[in-house]
Design an enzyme around this catalytic site. Structure first.
Site, short mmCIF file in Angstrom:
data_model
loop_
_atom_site.label_atom_id
_atom_site.label_comp_id
_atom_site.label_asym_id
_atom_site.label_seq_id
_atom_site.Cartn_x
_atom_site.Cartn_y
_atom_site.Cartn_z
CG ASP A 1 19.11 4.83 -50.15
OD1 ASP A 1 20.22 5.39 -50.04
OD2 ASP A 1 18.10 5.23 -49.52
CG ASP A 2 24.09 6.86 -53.00
OD1 ASP A 2 24.15 7.00 -54.24
OD2 ASP A 2 24.78 7.54 -52.20
CE LYS B 1 17.41 8.72 -47.89
NZ LYS B 1 18.06 7.48 -47.36
CG ASP C 1 21.27 11.63 -48.33
OD1 ASP C 1 21.32 12.39 -47.33
OD2 ASP C 1 21.65 10.45 -48.28
CB SER D 1 18.29 14.40 -45.93
OG SER D 1 17.98 13.07 -46.25
NE ARG E 1 16.88 9.79 -41.07
CZ ARG E 1 18.09 9.39 -41.44
NH1 ARG E 1 18.31 9.00 -42.68
NH2 ARG E 1 19.08 9.37 -40.57
CG ASP F 1 22.28 7.76 -42.20
OD1 ASP F 1 21.37 8.60 -42.30
OD2 ASP F 1 23.17 7.62 -43.05
#
Length: 448
Positions: A81-82, A157, A159, A191, A216, A220
């Site tokens: 992830d980030d 993914k 965002d 997202s 999404r 979160d």
């Protein structure tokens, strides 16, 4: 003969649903391990080398996913992830992984994950920066797509921090186009809708489903039961809008599984797993697999519940029954606080589906609640009956007719999830009949 008919059933069920992103991926909801909820943006490898976002962490989790049986039951993605990036791109405008925490580069990590028979996922942001302040993809969509392909990435993914939600209707499809242009098929997780909802916009879910493999819709997830409950409520309250869009290749994503962390009890963990399966949700664990307790590991590896989540029809389930203290119309007092969720699953026959049924107890008053209801009251009306089993307790109820009353005891903030298979022995056939005319028409505040 039966095998051929079953294959035809599956094929027909898939082609009748909404067209998916043309990468052929995510025909069932993705499953895997994701770093974010458990490890967040811990970049302090000097003082916390075991838990920082690093090459070491992801290789360790890769090894455990394989060695501890997670891969064997379907968890096959390892997703970064980030916070994996340097703060600046290189002189050629390319993304650079943090040189100290990922000293061998992302291609090396991807190769390692693949060498274990798993798939590799990565994170970026449709904005000037990621949510944690690292370089975003704006201005570099084609470059970053090509970079991910060169690293043999399987899952991206994207965002939406530091961007304008109004631009996402163009931007997310554009990046998906560049991903496809690389010739490397990558699951595309968006997202897109959640940021537009935050901005007061109405997402175009038809377009989202055409361009993204999953997306999404809501907040979160946090490590708490209150967070899980808020997600369950959102999906129940908005099901008329979001359920019809889900299907093979394109899924609503209620966010990660937090089972085995700090915020959920054993019963609450069982509830999250069951409801995520009813929702046809991606099953992305975010937990320290080095320290997870055996009872939580057993929930995550429950093959029968995973089978519900991965059902090939790909129909997202719905909340079919809910009672609140103010609106209760049911004459049986112990039904207060109970919700019932249902998902159509295989096998199907003529105009009838099999179902997964989840009874959720939203009460917290310290004692289990009894729920007694006939299958017909739940909308299960196949004259030949249903083979019913409890997917957590391994209780086999045998074959029950629609008139049979079944009684379940549901623990506070807990769940009972049943699989109700059509009692058929001859042939599985695809049905064009809508499940809305069966279970999904059960009234919200009282049984029919």
């Amino acid at each position: 003969m039966l095998r051929n008919l079953w294959s035809l059933c599956v094929l027909l069920s898939l082609v009748t649903l909404v067209p998916a992103l043309e990468n052929g991926l995510a025909r069932t909801p993705p499953m895997g391990w994701l770093a974010w909820e458990r490890f967040r943006c811990n970049t302090d490898c000097k003082n916390d080398p075991d838990n920082c976002i690093s090459d070491r962490l992801f290789r360790t989790m890769t090894d455990i996913v394989v060695a501890e049986g997670y891969a064997a039951v379907g968890y096959d993605y390892i997703n970064v992830d980030d916070c994996w990036l340097e703060k600046e791109r290189d002189s050629n405008g390319q993304l650079v992984p943090d040189r100290e925490r990922f000293p061998y580069g992302m291609k090396s990590l991807s190769d390692y994950v693949h060498s274990k028979g798993l798939k590799f996922g990565i994170y970026e942001d449709y904005g000037n920066y990621t949510c944690a302040g690292y370089p975003g993809i704006l201005g570099y969509l084609d470059v970053d797509a090509a970079t991910f392909a060169s690293w043999d990435v399987d899952y991206v993914k994207l965002d939406g921090c530091y961007s304008h939600p109004i631009d996402m209707d163009r931007g997310y499809p554009e990046f998906g186009f560049h991903l496809n242009q690389t010739g490397k098929h990558m699951i595309y997780s968006c997202s897109w809708p959640v940021y537009q909802i935050y901005a007061g916009m109405k997402p175009n879910y038809t377009a989202i489903a055409e361009h993204c493999n999953l997306w999404r819709n809501f907040d979160d997830i946090q490590d708490s039961w209150a967070s899980v409950e808020s997600i369950i409520d959102y999906y129940g309250n908005n099901q008329d809008v979001i359920v019809p869009i889900a299907g093979p290749g394109h899924w609503n994503d209620p966010d990660m599984l937090i089972i085995g962390n700090f915020g959920l009890s054993y019963e609450q963990s069982k509830t999250q797993m069951a409801i995520w399966a009813i929702l046809a949700a991606p099953l992305l664990m975010s937990v320290d697999l080095r320290t997870i307790r055996p009872e939580y590991k057993a929930i995550l590896q429950n093959k029968k519940i995973i089978a519900v989540d991965q059902d090939l029809l790909g129909i997202q389930g719905r909340r079919i029954y809910k009672v609140s203290d103010l609106k209760a119309k049911v004459s049986v007092p112990q039904h207060k606080g109970i919700e019932i969720w249902a998902r159509p699953i295989t096998p199907v026959y003529q105009t009838y589906y099999s179902y997964a049924i989840a009874f959720v107890n939203r009460r917290t008053d310290g004692t289990p609640s009894d729920v007694s209801v006939t299958l017909k009251e739940l909308g299960l009306q196949y004259p030949g009956g249903y083979r019913v089993e409890d997917l957590y307790e391994d209780v086999d109820y045998g074959v029950l007719t629609p008139q049979t009353k079944i009684k379940v005891k549901v623990n506070p903030s807990g769940v009972v999830i049943l699989r109700c298979n059509l009692n058929i022995d001859d042939v599985f056939r695809y049905t064009p009949y809508s499940p809305f005319n069966q279970v999904f028409k059960v009234r919200q505040n009282s049984f029919e």
